[in-house]
Design a protein around this motif. Sequence first.
Motif, PDB file in Angstrom:
ATOM      1  N   GLU A  65     -28.780  -1.676  21.249  1.00  0.00           N
ATOM      2  CA  GLU A  65     -28.161  -2.857  21.851  1.00  0.00           C
ATOM      3  C   GLU A  65     -29.218  -3.778  22.449  1.00  0.00           C
ATOM      4  N   SER A  66     -30.202  -3.210  23.158  1.00  0.00           N
ATOM      5  CA  SER A  66     -31.283  -4.002  23.746  1.00  0.00           C
ATOM      6  C   SER A  66     -32.139  -4.651  22.662  1.00  0.00           C
ATOM      7  N   ASN A  67     -32.376  -3.923  21.583  1.00  0.00           N
ATOM      8  CA  ASN A  67     -33.184  -4.439  20.478  1.00  0.00           C
ATOM      9  C   ASN A  67     -32.509  -5.638  19.817  1.00  0.00           C
ATOM     10  N   ILE A  68     -31.182  -5.543  19.622  1.00  0.00           N
ATOM     11  CA  ILE A  68     -30.430  -6.649  19.015  1.00  0.00           C
ATOM     12  C   ILE A  68     -30.496  -7.878  19.911  1.00  0.00           C
ATOM     13  N   LYS A  69     -30.324  -7.665  21.217  1.00  0.00           N
ATOM     14  CA  LYS A  69     -30.338  -8.780  22.165  1.00  0.00           C
ATOM     15  C   LYS A  69     -31.710  -9.435  22.225  1.00  0.00           C
ATOM     16  N   SER A  70     -32.767  -8.626  22.279  1.00  0.00           N
ATOM     17  CA  SER A  70     -34.128  -9.159  22.386  1.00  0.00           C
ATOM     18  C   SER A  70     -34.535  -9.917  21.135  1.00  0.00           C
ATOM     19  N   ARG A  71     -34.088  -9.437  19.982  1.00  0.00           N
ATOM     20  CA  ARG A  71     -34.470 -10.067  18.716  1.00  0.00           C
ATOM     21  C   ARG A  71     -33.472 -11.115  18.249  1.00  0.00           C
ATOM     22  N   LYS A  72     -32.458 -11.364  19.086  1.00  0.00           N
ATOM     23  CA  LYS A  72     -31.426 -12.353  18.766  1.00  0.00           C
ATOM     24  C   LYS A  72     -30.781 -12.044  17.423  1.00  0.00           C
ATOM     25  N   GLY A  73     -30.497 -10.761  17.210  1.00  0.00           N
ATOM     26  CA  GLY A  73     -29.884 -10.333  15.957  1.00  0.00           C
ATOM     27  C   GLY A  73     -28.400 -10.670  15.909  1.00  0.00           C
ATOM     28  N   THR A  74     -27.832 -10.609  14.710  1.00  0.00           N
ATOM     29  CA  THR A  74     -26.419 -10.948  14.527  1.00  0.00           C
ATOM     30  C   THR A  74     -25.529  -9.715  14.546  1.00  0.00           C
ATOM     31  N   GLY A  75     -26.121  -8.532  14.495  1.00  0.00           N
ATOM     32  CA  GLY A  75     -25.328  -7.309  14.454  1.00  0.00           C
ATOM     33  C   GLY A  75     -24.764  -6.939  15.820  1.00  0.00           C
ATOM     34  N   SER A  76     -23.849  -5.967  15.807  1.00  0.00           N
ATOM     35  CA  SER A  76     -23.247  -5.473  17.043  1.00  0.00           C
ATOM     36  C   SER A  76     -23.085  -3.965  16.932  1.00  0.00           C
ATOM     37  N   ILE A  77     -23.816  -3.213  17.743  1.00  0.00           N
ATOM     38  CA  ILE A  77     -23.706  -1.763  17.709  1.00  0.00           C
ATOM     39  C   ILE A  77     -22.347  -1.309  18.251  1.00  0.00           C
ATOM     40  N   GLU A  78     -21.779  -2.108  19.146  1.00  0.00           N
ATOM     41  CA  GLU A  78     -20.453  -1.787  19.682  1.00  0.00           C
ATOM     42  C   GLU A  78     -19.405  -1.858  18.579  1.00  0.00           C
ATOM     43  N   LEU A  79     -19.449  -2.929  17.788  1.00  0.00           N
ATOM     44  CA  LEU A  79     -18.508  -3.070  16.679  1.00  0.00           C
ATOM     45  C   LEU A  79     -18.729  -1.985  15.628  1.00  0.00           C
ATOM     46  N   PHE A  80     -20.000  -1.659  15.395  1.00  0.00           N
ATOM     47  CA  PHE A  80     -20.315  -0.598  14.428  1.00  0.00           C
ATOM     48  C   PHE A  80     -19.702   0.729  14.863  1.00  0.00           C
ATOM     49  N   MET A  81     -19.822   1.073  16.137  1.00  0.00           N
ATOM     50  CA  MET A  81     -19.275   2.334  16.638  1.00  0.00           C
ATOM     51  C   MET A  81     -17.754   2.350  16.553  1.00  0.00           C
ATOM     52  N   GLU A  82     -17.110   1.204  16.815  1.00  0.00           N
ATOM     53  CA  GLU A  82     -15.650   1.124  16.692  1.00  0.00           C
ATOM     54  C   GLU A  82     -15.216   1.346  15.249  1.00  0.00           C
ATOM     55  N   LEU A  83     -15.905   0.696  14.322  1.00  0.00           N
ATOM     56  CA  LEU A  83     -15.576   0.850  12.899  1.00  0.00           C
ATOM     57  C   LEU A  83     -15.815   2.280  12.438  1.00  0.00           C
ATOM     58  N   LEU A  84     -16.896   2.885  12.921  1.00  0.00           N
ATOM     59  CA  LEU A  84     -17.207   4.264  12.550  1.00  0.00           C
ATOM     60  C   LEU A  84     -16.112   5.217  13.033  1.00  0.00           C
ATOM     61  N   SER A  85     -15.616   4.970  14.261  1.00  0.00           N
ATOM     62  CA  SER A  85     -14.547   5.809  14.801  1.00  0.00           C
ATOM     63  C   SER A  85     -13.269   5.668  13.977  1.00  0.00           C
ATOM     64  N   ALA A 104     -21.300  -3.102   5.769  1.00  0.00           N
ATOM     65  CA  ALA A 104     -21.745  -4.478   6.004  1.00  0.00           C
ATOM     66  C   ALA A 104     -22.216  -4.670   7.440  1.00  0.00           C
ATOM     67  N   GLU A 105     -21.514  -4.059   8.384  1.00  0.00           N
ATOM     68  CA  GLU A 105     -21.889  -4.188   9.788  1.00  0.00           C
ATOM     69  C   GLU A 105     -23.184  -3.451  10.089  1.00  0.00           C
ATOM     70  N   ALA A 106     -23.380  -2.289   9.464  1.00  0.00           N
ATOM     71  CA  ALA A 106     -24.604  -1.522   9.657  1.00  0.00           C
ATOM     72  C   ALA A 106     -25.824  -2.284   9.145  1.00  0.00           C
ATOM     73  N   LEU A 107     -25.654  -3.026   8.051  1.00  0.00           N
ATOM     74  CA  LEU A 107     -26.770  -3.770   7.464  1.00  0.00           C
ATOM     75  C   LEU A 107     -27.175  -4.989   8.298  1.00  0.00           C
ATOM     76  N   LYS A 108     -26.300  -5.418   9.213  1.00  0.00           N
ATOM     77  CA  LYS A 108     -26.632  -6.558  10.077  1.00  0.00           C
ATOM     78  C   LYS A 108     -27.582  -6.178  11.207  1.00  0.00           C
ATOM     79  N   ILE A 109     -27.636  -4.899  11.533  1.00  0.00           N
ATOM     80  CA  ILE A 109     -28.439  -4.451  12.675  1.00  0.00           C
ATOM     81  C   ILE A 109     -29.926  -4.494  12.309  1.00  0.00           C
ATOM     82  N   PRO A 110     -30.762  -5.150  13.136  1.00  0.00           N
ATOM     83  CA  PRO A 110     -32.191  -5.288  12.803  1.00  0.00           C
ATOM     84  C   PRO A 110     -32.938  -3.964  12.881  1.00  0.00           C
ATOM     85  N   ASN A 111     -34.123  -3.972  12.321  1.00  0.00           N
ATOM     86  CA  ASN A 111     -34.983  -2.792  12.336  1.00  0.00           C
ATOM     87  C   ASN A 111     -35.424  -2.472  13.775  1.00  0.00           C
TER      88      ASN A 111
END
Length: 382
Positions: A65-85, A104-111
């Motif tokens: 989550e911190s990595n996405i925010k710092s890199r201004k990524g478009t992914g959402s780990i929260e949404l990914f976890m909801e979809l996974l559940s 598709a959501e997993a591929l949005k998350i940056p390295n």
Amino acid sequence: MSLRCLLCFKKTMIRPSMSRNVQLGKLCSRIKLCSSQFRQFTSQSWEPVPDFDYLSDPKNYQTIESNIKSRKGTGSIELFMELLSKFNSSQSADKMELRKTLLAEALKIPNNSHPRLHAYGDTPHVVETPDLLHSRLIESCGMDTKSERTQVYKLEPKFYGDICLSGTAEMALASYFTGSAVPVSELPIKMAAVSRCYRAETSNVQEERGIYRVHQFTKVEMFGVTSGEAAASDALLEEFVAIQKELFSSLGLHYQLLDMPLHELGAPAYRKFDIEAWMPGRNMYGEISSASNCTDYQARRLNIQSIDSSDTRRFVHTVNGTACAVPRTLIALLETHQQSNGEVIIPAVLQPYLNGMERLRNPTQPFKMKWIKSKAQKNKTS
């Protein structure tokens, strides 16, 4: 045209016995074959494979989550976890559709990011500075422009007024904040600049021959603005020195850190460190970097203040440090890593920028200079 098509084209071109029409016909048939294979390949019979083990591990949630925010990524780990559940608990026919959405959501998350990058802060400032500065700005930073032994180049006053060539990016970076009130919440501010530096320096010392002391060179400068507390500027000075030591250690240089005495501080510095690298070809340590805490010396002359939530103003502190002065760094690099056969071993950290080259070798062919007659001279004589 694909690589295979190019190879096919090359093969057809080296058959002199074939007529041009036969060559063209065979080439077209090969291109059609390659095109069909390309379409078959891009129909995506394969699919990407994200690292689901890493993404689904709750221990990594905050880091991602911190990595996405710092890199201004478009992914959402929260949404990914909801979809996974939902996907794990789903028994319905739309599970395949859920799988596609999850992928598709997993591929949005940056390295992942290198751990060292987190220490650099969220808002780096890299600035391009001017070559020309008014003498008042240069003197406010602590460099004399009026005396006979000044190191500052001045332009012809008759045409340009009281304008000088910049000796370091530090002066332009400090001048950037002239007359400003910086919110305390934004401090410390850390900046860097790559600039040309002009200095009227000369030397008759044998060890300082060549490119050791020059009139114009390129330099990477670090600059910082902190609150008016000595602890804050001292901490930033230590950070700049730590960066310098890391840079020169990674280059394999042998250096010494000097805590400079009073007579070496100059007018603006409250404390100053010099770094000298061993230069085997000159059999001496030569200065390659320095870092200074100027406290409020420059801020008082440029009227740079901080302002807090209660509108209280206070002069800030400024800190500067050289990350890389190109000519002297080159001297230390080449003389330190040169081998007995003349080759130079390239430090590992520089090899990726040189296409993986590990050594600088002697040229296989001697350099030849070609003389060209000047047309201007020819016209003048005629």
